[in-house]
Design an enzyme around this catalytic site. Structure first.
Site, short mmCIF file in Angstrom:
data_model
loop_
_atom_site.label_atom_id
_atom_site.label_comp_id
_atom_site.label_asym_id
_atom_site.label_seq_id
_atom_site.Cartn_x
_atom_site.Cartn_y
_atom_site.Cartn_z
N GLU A 58 0.78 -1.18 0.01
CA GLU A 58 0.00 -0.06 0.08
C GLU A 58 0.97 1.28 -0.18
O GLU A 58 0.58 2.07 -0.68
CB GLU A 58 -1.01 0.12 1.15
CG GLU A 58 -2.14 -0.91 1.09
CD GLU A 58 -3.02 -1.20 2.43
OE1 GLU A 58 -2.40 -1.34 3.27
OE2 GLU A 58 -4.28 -1.24 2.23
N GLU A 91 -3.81 -10.23 3.42
CA GLU A 91 -5.13 -9.81 4.58
C GLU A 91 -6.11 -10.94 4.52
O GLU A 91 -6.29 -11.23 5.69
CB GLU A 91 -5.65 -8.39 4.24
CG GLU A 91 -4.76 -7.15 4.77
CD GLU A 91 -3.67 -6.89 3.72
OE1 GLU A 91 -3.46 -7.67 2.90
OE2 GLU A 91 -3.03 -5.81 3.88
#
Lengths: 251, 258
Positions: free
Chosen positions: B112, B132
């Protein structure tokens, strides 16, 4: 037919050819060329004999080197420059053409040159083509829509790298990132563009235009709204075909 | 600079931000996230800085964020205390160009952070992924929004939903990185790109970044208006006059950021 000074406009078998014709200035887009393009595009779109347009550059060196820098700074003020930009919105008009447009690109396609090609629907290039948005190197940003059209065509990550560094790329890299659709040898460029034009002309012409419209309008809408536009255009198409309209070219 | 988890190096006009917790994969804890926020504020206030390079020390770029720390945080406070979003928003908010020099794996919040940069180059050994969903969570530092805007919906959905990492060659193929280089060449290559960016007109570079990034959140006609207005504003800069003068005189332009 050709009353133009900086472009050549020709028609042949359903195809309209616009040739950028200032080869000694590498087909740089000057005010005159902008005015002539502004005049010719609606003529192309309105002409029932024309089904598709091909845009190309005259001369050996390239498609177009971009805006004519010798004319920069000639507007009396920024406010007037801004007013003129929107009084004759050439790039908006380019993107608003309802018929498909093909850019046949050889040699240099820089700045407004590649930006003009990005207003078209299909880009075919010869293997010697070089693409770039060099504006930041002269204290500018792209102003013929490039900062908006390019990230909508190629991977945005690649786009921003190209715009921020102002570097040029070759035809193979341009094809890899999705900027152009086909790479061919220089000698085959026009036959490849015409082959593509004929393929598109063999389809239902109203369908081709509605498909173009659905994609372009849809990208500015939410998915739900885009699906609605698609459905409406489909219904319209069906009713037109049902009413006996000739959407296929006459053989 | 009094940072504990990052290294802040200013070399002339370039700031190198190195994530520096190599023994634990440069994972982003709250302290590191806050230091990145602070560093980005300092960069914004420093007019000399023209390019930022984000990288990691050691073998990996960044393997994610410190999830253990978050367990004690109340849901209401999560927005302000999520290291993934704090760090990536800080970098995304910089108005100068940012290069991610990805020296190894970039996973979760690490990916990210890289997605918040403008230009991504990586070393051959790097892997990219969002693990995730295999922990029952989703990316929370902008991954679900920025990845599809960079590689398109198809590839982004695959990466996020499957939680399977991809290697450097695949990352290049899908447009996630613009260059893959041998590890020992990464710094040199980043410096080369930074050098190129520095040679361009600084206000124009910032406006170009703004036009592309903000324009993608607008309709095309709105984006075209933004582009045109920024371009008219640029016409008032000294750099633009210098740029055209230098072009006509066939010499290299000397930009001052004015």
């Amino acid at each position: 037919m050709n009353a133009f000074e900086t472009i050549i406009y020709e028609k042949k078998e359903g195809i309209a050819y616009i040739t950028l014709n200032r080869p000694r200035a590498l087909n740089a887009v000057n005010i005159r060329m902008r005015d002539e393009l502004y005049e010719v595009l609606p003529a192309l779109d309105d002409d029932p004999q024309v089904m598709i347009g091909i845009i190309k550059g005259a001369g050996d060196k390239g498609f177009s080197a971009g805006a004519d820098i010798t004319e920069f700074g000639t507007a009396p003020s920024q406010a007037i420059a801004r007013q003129v930009r929107w009084e004759r919105d050439l790039w908006g008009q380019f993107m608003g053409v309802s018929k498909p447009l093909i850019a046949a690109i050889h040699g240099f396609a820089l700045g407004a040159g590649i930006e003009m090609a990005m207003c078209c629907d299909i880009r075919i290039a010869s293997d010697d083509a070089r693409f770039g948005l060099p504006e930041v190197g002269i204290g500018m940003i792209p102003t013929a829509g490039g900062s908006q059209t390019m990230p909508r065509l190629v991977w945005p990550g690649m786009c921003i790298a190209n715009i921020l560094t102002g570097e040029t790329i070759g035809a193979v890299e341009a094809m890899r990132i999705g900027l152009i659709h086909r790479v061919v040898k220089r000698a085959d460029l026009m036959s490849a563009a015409e082959g593509m034009a004929k393929l598109i002309m063999s389809r239902g012409q109203l369908a081709v235009r509605y498909a173009k419209q659905a994609i372009n309008r849809g990208l500015d809408l939410s998915l739900e709204q885009g699906l609605e536009v698609e459905g409406e255009l489909f219904a319209l198409l069906l009713s037109t075909v049902g009413a006996g309209a000739t959407t296929y070219p006459r053989k | 600079m009094p940072y504990k988890t990052i290294i802040f190096e200013k070399k002339e006009k370039v700031v190198w931000l190195s994530l520096n917790r190599p023994r634990i994969g440069n994972t982003i804890n709250l302290e590191m996230a806050n230091e990145l926020v602070d560093a980005c504020l300092a960069i914004k206030e420093d007019d000399e800085v023209r390019v930022v390079v984000v990288t990691g020390t050691g073998k990996v770029f960044c393997s994610g964020f410190d999830i253990a720390e978050l367990r004690s945080v109340a849901a209401d406070n999560l927005k302000q205390m999520n290291p993934a979003s704090l760090s990536s928003n800080a970098v995304a908010g910089l108005d100068c160009p940012v290069i991610a020099a990805i020296n190894g794996d970039a996973l979760g919040a690490g990916l990210e952070l890289a997605l918040s940069c403008d230009i991504r180059i990586c070393s051959q050994n790097a892997h990219f992924g969002f693990p995730e969903t295999s922990y029952g969570i989703i990316p929370s530092g902008g991954g679900t929004q920025r990845l599809p805007r960079i590689v398109g919906r198809g590839k982004a959905a695959e990466m996020i939903i499957t939680a399977e990492p991809i290697d450097a060659a695949e990352a290049y193929r899908v447009g996630l990185v613009s260059r893959v280089v041998p590890k020992q060449k990464l710094r040199e290559e980043s410096e080369k790109i930074a050098g190129k960016l520095i040679s361009r007109a600084p206000i124009a570079v910032r406006y170009a970044k703004e036009a592309v990034n903000k324009g993608l959140d607008m309709t095309l006609p709105q984006g075209l208006r933004l582009e045109a207005d920024l371009s008219f504003l640029l016409q008032t800069t000294k750099d633009r006059a210098e740029g055209i003068q230098a072009f006509l005189e066939k010499r290299k332009a000397q930009f001052k950021g004015e």
